[in-house]
Design an enzyme around this catalytic site. Structure first.
Site, PDB file in Angstrom:
ATOM      1  CG  ASP A 196     -33.966  15.448 -16.094  1.00 38.39           C
ATOM      2  OD1 ASP A 196     -34.923  14.943 -16.685  1.00 38.39           O
ATOM      3  OD2 ASP A 196     -34.054  16.019 -15.007  1.00 38.39           O
ATOM      4  CB  THR A 230     -38.831  16.333 -18.401  1.00 36.47           C
ATOM      5  OG1 THR A 230     -37.745  15.433 -18.427  1.00 36.47           O
ATOM      6  CG2 THR A 230     -39.322  16.472 -16.999  1.00 36.47           C
ATOM      7  CB  THR A 231     -37.212  14.503 -23.114  1.00 34.45           C
ATOM      8  OG1 THR A 231     -36.290  14.492 -22.047  1.00 34.45           O
ATOM      9  CG2 THR A 231     -36.527  14.997 -24.348  1.00 34.45           C
ATOM     10  CG  ASP A 255     -36.090  11.725 -14.045  1.00 34.33           C
ATOM     11  OD1 ASP A 255     -36.421  12.647 -13.288  1.00 34.33           O
ATOM     12  OD2 ASP A 255     -35.853  11.890 -15.250  1.00 34.33           O
TER      13      ASP A 255
END
Length: 558
Positions: A62, A95-96, A395
């Site tokens: 994550d 997020t990535t 998530d």
């Protein structure tokens, strides 16, 4: 006085870099951060193992969780990390992507900085590109029916497909959708607000298999009844009273001295206390509850009176848990027993029972009629697995929440980015003046996402990218992208690889705004030290390790 002594404005200890050197350093730092987590994008992603300060291990992919744990020296890199945090708090997923995209935006800007473009020009072009990109998103988004379970599953699955629990595909997706639909509150006009933090509790219990995880139609708490032998541990259709006050004799606020003349007075004092508790219990028992839960203490005497009346009791409950129970069974939390009313009693629960899971007792309040709060019970082999599953679940729930909030879909698998990129390329010819080139570069930067997906699948990146660009160039099929599992170029509609609109829009906005912000920095003054204690040695220079696959360039110029 021809030879002036040089004027010292800044102290000697201060280091000041300005101009092009800063831009270079910032871009380099941002790229370094992007390279750290680049490999965690997509279904075939790698995991990162981090040792935190306490010696604990975090194994995750994550993006946010990784960056949270890493200690970073360079200020520009720090602000990149903030990005993924904002993304996590705002929409919970992507997020990535946000970091990879921002890194790429800065990377393409580097050429212009070298050619002495003014940062403001680049920023202006980028903002224009952002507006156009969002317009494209609006154009290709398609609405989704929130009540269509299949579509929702597909959506959530593509978000977790990239995570460790991808192999248990439907399981986590099911949990997430169940939990969010349970705890959703209608705001009217078709909007739903889901408060994940408050009303969805994730309880991790080591042991068992992942398949045993489930969403409870109610609440589960890590507590046993107060007097296990005497009180019922299973009650069907319990009447629940929730208290926010201690059921014990009030002590004096500060030290009270009572002077007793006769021995009988002592007796009287004790009787007063007992009387007081008896009254309290009587007030509670008037409503014939089956279960009394309080956030504070329960004295032994109160326990006696309650168990005599056949009432189970639980004490010292967390405030948050109490709120959840109230939401689940429809009770109202009461602050003073005197003020109890019939309407405060929760009758919505179908079953109260205490079960032993692993080596702890858990109280379940389940089978609620219309619960507005729920608990997700996660089982798994080890602590690490559970933590990772919990992160993935967060998530997934965020994605489910975003869809409930804004039910629009975009294609996943890099298709959205490619469409945006193709459209921007076409539009770039109509952009006047110097801004045209940075605008075109921004269009190219969007391809970072599909390219990284292709890289992580181990494909021939150049061939795949040219094929994809060819498919998107004329813009007729916006839904063609990479299936991150097999690496085929497919129509995302058929493979059910979706992304939610709010995540994508937020990703683009955050990434571009951040890139602009970092480009605008032209001066770094460092060395503003806190006063050091005498005798303390100067801090050592941090050692910077280069990431092996980032072409071994020195990340952060010393």
């Amino acid at each position: 006085m021809a030879l002036h002594a040089p004027v010292l404005v800044l102290k000697d200890s201060l280091k000041r870099e300005s101009g092009a050197k800063v831009h270079q350093a910032n871009i380099q730092a941002a790229k370094a951060v992007a390279d750290i987590i680049r490999t965690t994008l997509g279904p075939r992603s790698m995991l990162k193992m981090l040792l935190d300060a306490g010696g604990g291990i975090v194994v995750t992919n994550d993006g946010n969780a990784i960056l949270r744990e890493i200690d970073i020296a360079h200020p520009a890199a720090k602000s990149m990390i903030e990005l993924s945090r904002t993304q996590d708090e705002e929409v919970g997923d992507g997020t990535t992507s946000v970091i990879v995209l921002a890194g790429e935006m800065l990377h393409v800007a580097q050429a212009f900085v070298d050619k002495n473009y003014h940062p403001t020009v680049i920023c202006r072009a980028y903002t224009k590109a952002l507006d156009d990109a969002i317009a494209v998103l609006d154009k290709i988004a398609m609405p989704v029916d929130v009540n269509d379970r299949g579509a929702m599953l597909g959506l959530v699955k593509s978000s977790i497909g990239t995570k460790f629990t991808g192999q248990f595909g439907d399981l986590i997706a099911d949990l997430a959708i169940d939990a969010t639909t349970t705890a959703g509150v209608d705001l009217g006009q078709g909007m739903r607000e889901v408060d994940i933090k408050k009303y969805i509790k994730v309880e991790k219990v080591p042991g068992g298999q992942l398949e045993d995880s489930r969403v409870l139609k109610g609440v589960m708490i890590n507590k046993d009844v107060v007097a296990p032998g005497k009180m019922r541990r299973k009650i069907v259709n319990p009447r629940i009273i929730l208290l926010d006050c201690p059921v014990e004799y009030k002590k004096g606020e500060n030290q009270t001295n009572a002077e007793l003349m006769k021995e009988e007075d002592w007796q009287v004092l004790l009787e007063l206390e007992e009387e007081y508790i008896k009254n309290l219990c009587a007030q509670i028992l008037k409503f014939k509850p089956d279960l009394v839960i309080t956030e504070k203490g329960l004295s032994d005497l109160a326990i006696h009176y309650l168990s005599k009346a056949g009432v189970s009791a639980i004490r010292r409950l967390r405030k948050t848990d109490n709120n959840r129970i109230a939401k689940a069974c429809g009770a109202v939390i009461v602050n003073r027993p005197e003020e109890l009313q019939e309407s405060d009693v929760g009758t919505g629960a179908g079953l109260f029972e205490v079960k032993k899971i692993g080596d702890e007792f858990f109280a379940f309040i389940v089978d609620c009629k219309d619960p507005k709060a729920c608990t997700v019970l996660l089982r798994g082999a080890s602590k690490d697995v559970l933590n990772e599953v919990e992160r993935n679940l967060q998530d997934a729930m965020s994605v489910a929440r975003n869809i409930l909030k804004n039910p629009k879909l975009l294609p996943g698998g890099g298709a959205t980015e490619l469409t945006v990129s193709a459209t921007l390329k076409q539009k770039s010819s109509s952009v006047e003046g110097v801004e045209k080139w940075p605008y075109e570069a921004a269009a190219l930067a969007f391809e970072a996402i599909p390219r990284t997906l292709a890289q992580n699948c181990g494909l021939n990146v150049i061939r795949i990218m040219t094929q994809l660009q060819g498919k998107h160039a004329n813009g007729e099929n916006a839904w063609v992208g990479i299936d991150g599992r097999s690496g085929d170029i497919v129509d995302m509609k058929e493979r059910k690889i979706w992304d939610s609109y709010s995540v994508k829009a937020q990703t683009f906005k955050t990434a571009i705004e951040a890139a602009c912000m970092l480009l605008r920095i032209d001066d770094i003054v460092s060395g503003i030290k806190k006063k050091q204690a005498p005798g303390a040695s100067a801090p050592k220079q941090p050692q910077i390790e280069t990431e092996g696959d980032a072409d071994n360039e020195q990340m952060i110029p010393e």
